[in-house]
Design a protein around this motif. Structure first.
Motif, PDB file in Angstrom:
ATOM      1  N   GLY A 105      -8.235 -21.636-100.328  1.00  0.00           N
ATOM      2  CA  GLY A 105      -9.363 -21.858 -99.424  1.00  0.00           C
ATOM      3  C   GLY A 105     -10.624 -22.265-100.160  1.00  0.00           C
ATOM      4  N   THR A 120       1.535 -22.074 -95.291  1.00  0.00           N
ATOM      5  CA  THR A 120       0.624 -21.155 -94.604  1.00  0.00           C
ATOM      6  C   THR A 120      -0.517 -20.701 -95.513  1.00  0.00           C
ATOM      7  N   ALA A 121      -0.296 -20.755 -96.818  1.00  0.00           N
ATOM      8  CA  ALA A 121      -1.382 -20.418 -97.748  1.00  0.00           C
ATOM      9  C   ALA A 121      -2.422 -21.531 -97.828  1.00  0.00           C
ATOM     10  N   GLY A 122      -2.074 -22.722 -97.333  1.00  0.00           N
ATOM     11  CA  GLY A 122      -3.040 -23.808 -97.288  1.00  0.00           C
ATOM     12  C   GLY A 122      -2.808 -24.933 -98.274  1.00  0.00           C
ATOM     13  N   LYS A 125      -4.043 -17.682-100.370  1.00  0.00           N
ATOM     14  CA  LYS A 125      -4.910 -18.157 -99.292  1.00  0.00           C
ATOM     15  C   LYS A 125      -6.375 -18.171 -99.716  1.00  0.00           C
ATOM     16  N   ASP A 126      -6.810 -17.098-100.356  1.00  0.00           N
ATOM     17  CA  ASP A 126      -8.202 -17.009-100.788  1.00  0.00           C
ATOM     18  C   ASP A 126      -8.528 -18.084-101.829  1.00  0.00           C
ATOM     19  N   GLN A 165       0.811 -14.151-100.873  1.00  0.00           N
ATOM     20  CA  GLN A 165       0.277 -14.965 -99.786  1.00  0.00           C
ATOM     21  C   GLN A 165      -1.229 -14.791 -99.616  1.00  0.00           C
ATOM     22  N   SER A 166      -1.711 -13.570 -99.565  1.00  0.00           N
ATOM     23  CA  SER A 166      -3.131 -13.325 -99.337  1.00  0.00           C
ATOM     24  C   SER A 166      -3.970 -13.859-100.495  1.00  0.00           C
TER      25      SER A 166
END
Length: 243
Positions: free
Chosen positions: A119, A144-146, A115-116, A111-112
């Motif tokens: 983004g 949620t990760a975009g 996201k990066d 997930q993290s």
């Protein structure tokens, strides 16, 4: 109608096998569009064994439909995509030595990281799709990760569909695809699909998953083009996608 994006990697494999520039990848992409393709997909890998990074740069000003670049978001890949700014980037969790894509992202574990990466692409105005296995538990993580879309990994579906000719079809497997598609739609994620889709199994998938916006097809389409010709083959695939 669901859009057909033609993955031109295999044309590049043929070119690279002999050296030189036959077939001309730039002309192939333009011809695919002229013959009715709704988009062009490329998947550059670190060893450049088919599509090369330079091909991607050269294709950018020529593709007039939708340009989709897929691959693992390594630093080099990210730099390339951010430079080219395609219409869509599709993130695939391929290790560098993978022969072909064989699974989707674990959107919980990564997930993290996702996201990066997402983004950075979204900041550049690029639509982001992520490769996903048919698992409703992973859909929320994609959101949620975009991500804007998910691309369902259809390798297991294609294998099961083929086996269904002589064995009972695994209904639970296809239910997983339908449920994942429905879950994505309910939270605002659009739906793509790809991997091992062909003239035998594409229509069934399209009819039973109405949320489908786009398919990316390469290997099977190129193989069929050997027998039917490229223009005719693209039209045959598009007929499978009519609503």
């Amino acid at each position: 109608m669901t859009k057909l994006s033609v993955n031109i990697n295999k044309f590049a494999t043929l070119r690279n096998a002999r050296g030189g520039n036959v077939p001309d990848i730039l002309k192939v992409a333009q011809d695919c569009e002229r013959f009715g393709a709704d988009g062009i997909t490329v998947h550059p890998r670190p060893d450049e064994r088919h599509i090369r990074y330079q091909d991607v740069l050269d294709l950018k000003p020529l593709v007039t439909t939708e340009f989709n670049i897929e691959g693992y978001p390594s630093p080099d890949f990210m730099d390339l995509v951010l430079k080219v700014k395609p219409d869509q980037v599709t993130l695939v969790p391929d290790p560098p030595d993978a022969i072909t894509s064989n699974t989707g992202w674990d959107t919980i574990t990564y997930q993290s990281f996702l996201k990066d990466v997402i983004g950075a692409f979204k900041k550049a105005g690029i639509r982001v799709s992520i490769f996903l296995n048919p698992d409703v538990n992973l859909v929320e993580g994609a959101k949620t990760a975009g991500a804007d879309r998910i691309e369902l990994y259809t390798g297991p579906y294609a294998e099961e569909y083929f086996n269904a000719r002589t064995q009972p079809q695994n209904l639970q497997l296809f239910n997983d695809y339908k449920n994942t598609a429905r879950a994505a739609s309910e939270i605002g994620l659009d739906l793509n699909a790809g991997h091992d889709l062909n003239l035998d199994n594409l229509r069934f998938f399209k009819l039973h998953i109405p949320q489908l916006k786009e398919v990316s097809i390469g290997h099977a389409l190129v193989a069929d083009a050997i027998y039917f010709g490229l223009e005719n083959t693209i039209q045959l695939y598009k007929r499978q996608l009519v609503d």
